[in-house]
Design an enzyme around this catalytic site. Structure first.
Site, short mmCIF file in Angstrom:
data_model
loop_
_atom_site.label_atom_id
_atom_site.label_comp_id
_atom_site.label_asym_id
_atom_site.label_seq_id
_atom_site.Cartn_x
_atom_site.Cartn_y
_atom_site.Cartn_z
N TYR A 280 0.77 -1.13 -0.04
CA TYR A 280 0.05 -0.08 -0.12
C TYR A 280 0.87 1.21 -0.07
CZ TYR A 280 -4.17 2.79 1.22
OH TYR A 280 -5.42 3.76 1.15
N TYR A 328 -2.16 4.38 -10.30
CA TYR A 328 -3.42 3.56 -10.91
C TYR A 328 -4.61 4.21 -10.53
CZ TYR A 328 -6.08 -1.14 -10.13
OH TYR A 328 -7.12 -1.69 -10.19
#
Ligand SMILES: [Zn+2]
Lengths: 384, 123
Positions: A280, A328
């Site tokens: 993350y 993304y």
């Protein structure tokens, strides 16, 4: 010794909703509906098969109830845990354990946010501790900035090394047609962009986008009869050591050191066994900390590890092959997308960004200000 | 006998009186900050109030940039062994990790706050 539940459950369907900026009027529940329909369709299952629902939301405190109603599922397990962006990785591990115990047959993990359409601010009901809030840090970036500054002070990590994390993410994103930010980005661009909370610029921060995702899991036994190549949950671990940054014992070592050790123990695997890694990346410091804490390099050497294209395509370790939260998509919480990308990599369906022959994947979610750390290890059938 | 004040109320009253109060766990002999009703180290409830001498070291620092200008946010390690978020007076860009700072209770705002001056400078 590896866990009794190792390999007992598998991911059998994954999908995103619309990503980026979604058409006007679509709600967060609409996006969950899109992602769920997509994930169930590729799993060859229907909403009537789902007996456990795992979700969380910035919009609904009782997210599991609202989501179950919208989708028309009647779950025996309705779990709306919110431990931040790591939630979905934790829910995948907990679902795997429940499936292994025979308590759950088909689990649906889902999430979405329309935070870009909402105005680009982080939607949250979270409140800082008064003892911190009174000094007006900018949440969450100032927390990660403080951790970054301390890492730089102790280990000589440089802003250039951190910028390489953002550049690597962009280079992966350029290989992912679904990625939101695909234009050229250089180390100089990152260093020269607007400073938000020193030493982090706006390009050291994740995107703000709309989007949702869904993951469907079932038993290894049932998975073998379904259309997709099963991706097995081999191990995992959770750790939490604070909520507010002033309470974090050491800003340069996260609870990922604990969650990671548990993930390695339960899976019977280690860092050297991982073919592809999803971390993350809310801020550029995150992958640096997690690569160290999970054992991919020694404490303090994360900066050197990511330097010179170390985690970019063709580098020493493929990290965040989707383009990550930095390039993304990042609809408020990113954990579900880590699971989706890892699953696709292990199925070998990611096209230009595919890591050849990937059999194992590490997924690591962060929640809050380096507060909740959750690690999972996934693998193909031949890793069982 | 009246109930003792809530931990945060006693802390804030201390600031209004010009002092930085923290707690000491007499069960495990450790400082506790922020104030609460049980020790996060051992779970014990034998907490006594103490007053910090105000000597600290900057553990980490950032500068928050906004349209209104730049403001500093720091984490300070107090000599008594606890850490708190605060700000250092003066130029926020001049604050270095590891530098010594001294408590100043700032009563200029709506509520009194524990902030820090660079050590050695007149207050
Ligand atoms: Zn104690």
């Amino acid at each position: 010794m590896s866990a009794a539940w190792r390999g007992a459950a598998a991911i059998v369907g994954v999908a995103e909703s619309d990503l980026g900026r979604v058409p006007e009027g679509l709600s967060s529940l609409d996006l969950i509906g899109q992602a769920t329909a997509g994930a169930l369709a590729e799993a060859g299952l229907g909403t009537e098969d789902v007996d456990a629902l795992y979700t969380t939301s910035a919009y609904f405190p009782m997210s599991a109830l609202v989501t179950a109603e919208y989708l028309g599922v009647r779950p025996r397990v309705a779990d709306g845990t919110n431990i931040g962006g790591s939630t979905f990785v934790a829910q995948a591990v907990r679902a795997a354990q429940a499936i292994a115990a025979g308590e759950v047959e088909v689990a649906l993990i889902c999430y979405s946010s329309t935070q870009l359409s909402d105005g680009g601010r982080l939607v949250t009901t979270n409140r800082p501790l008064s003892y911190e809030g009174e000094f007006s840090p900018r949440f969450p970036i100032s927390m990660f900035a403080l951790a970054t500054a301390r890492h730089m002070h102790e280990f000589g990590t440089t802003r250039e090394q951190l910028a390489e994390v953002a550049v690597a993410a962009r280079r992966w994103a350029q290989l992912n047609p679904k990625a939101y930010a695909r234009d050229e980005l250089s180390v100089e661009d990152v260093l020269g962009s607007r400073m938000v909370s020193d030493p982090l610029t706006v390009r050291d921060c994740c995107l703000v986008t709309d989007g949702g995702g869904a993951v469907v899991m079932t038993s290894a036994e049932r998975a073998r009869d379904l259309p997709q190549e099963p991706v097995y949950v081999l191990g995992g671990g959770e750790a939490t050591d604070h909520a507010n940054l002033s309470q974090m014992p050491d800003l340069t070592t996260t609870a990922a050191a604990v969650s990671g050790a548990r993930a390695w123990e339960t899976s019977g695997l280690g860092p050297a066994d991982m073919d592809v890694v999803q971390l993350y990346d809310a801020f550029t410091i995150n992958p640096v900390l997690f690569l160290e804490d999970l054992g991919f390099c020694a404490k303090g050497e994360g900066g050197a590890f990511v330097a010179d294209g170390g985690i970019a395509p063709g580098g020493r370790l493929p990290v965040n092959t989707s383009g990550g939260g930095l390039s993304y998509c990042h609809p408020g919480m990113f954990g579900i997308f880590l699971l989706i990308e890892a699953t696709r990599q292990l199925r070998g369906e990611t096209g230009a960004r595919q890591v050849a022959g990937a059999r194992t994947a590490l997924v690591h979610g962060n929640g809050g200000a380096l507060a909740s750390e959750v690690t999972a290890v996934l693998g193909t059938a031949d890793t069982l | 006998m009246s109930a003792p004040p809530a931990p945060e109320d006693h802390y804030r009253a201390g600031l209004e009186a010009g002092e930085l109060r923290y707690q000491w766990c007499t069960d495990c002999a450790a400082p506790v900050f922020y104030p609460r009703v049980l020790c996060p180290g051992c779970g014990g409830t034998a907490l006594e109030w103490r007053v910090s001498g105000g000597a600290g070291t900057v553990y980490s620092a950032t500068v928050v940039r906004s349209r209104d200008g730049a403001r500093g946010v720091v984490l300070v390690d107090l000599e008594e062994g606890f850490r708190m978020m605060s700000r250092v007076t003066g130029d926020p860009e001049a604050v270095a990790i590891g530098s010594a700072v001294t408590l100043r209770v700032d009563t200029s705002g709506e509520a009194a706050q524990a902030v820090f001056d660079p050590a050695g400078e007149p207050s």
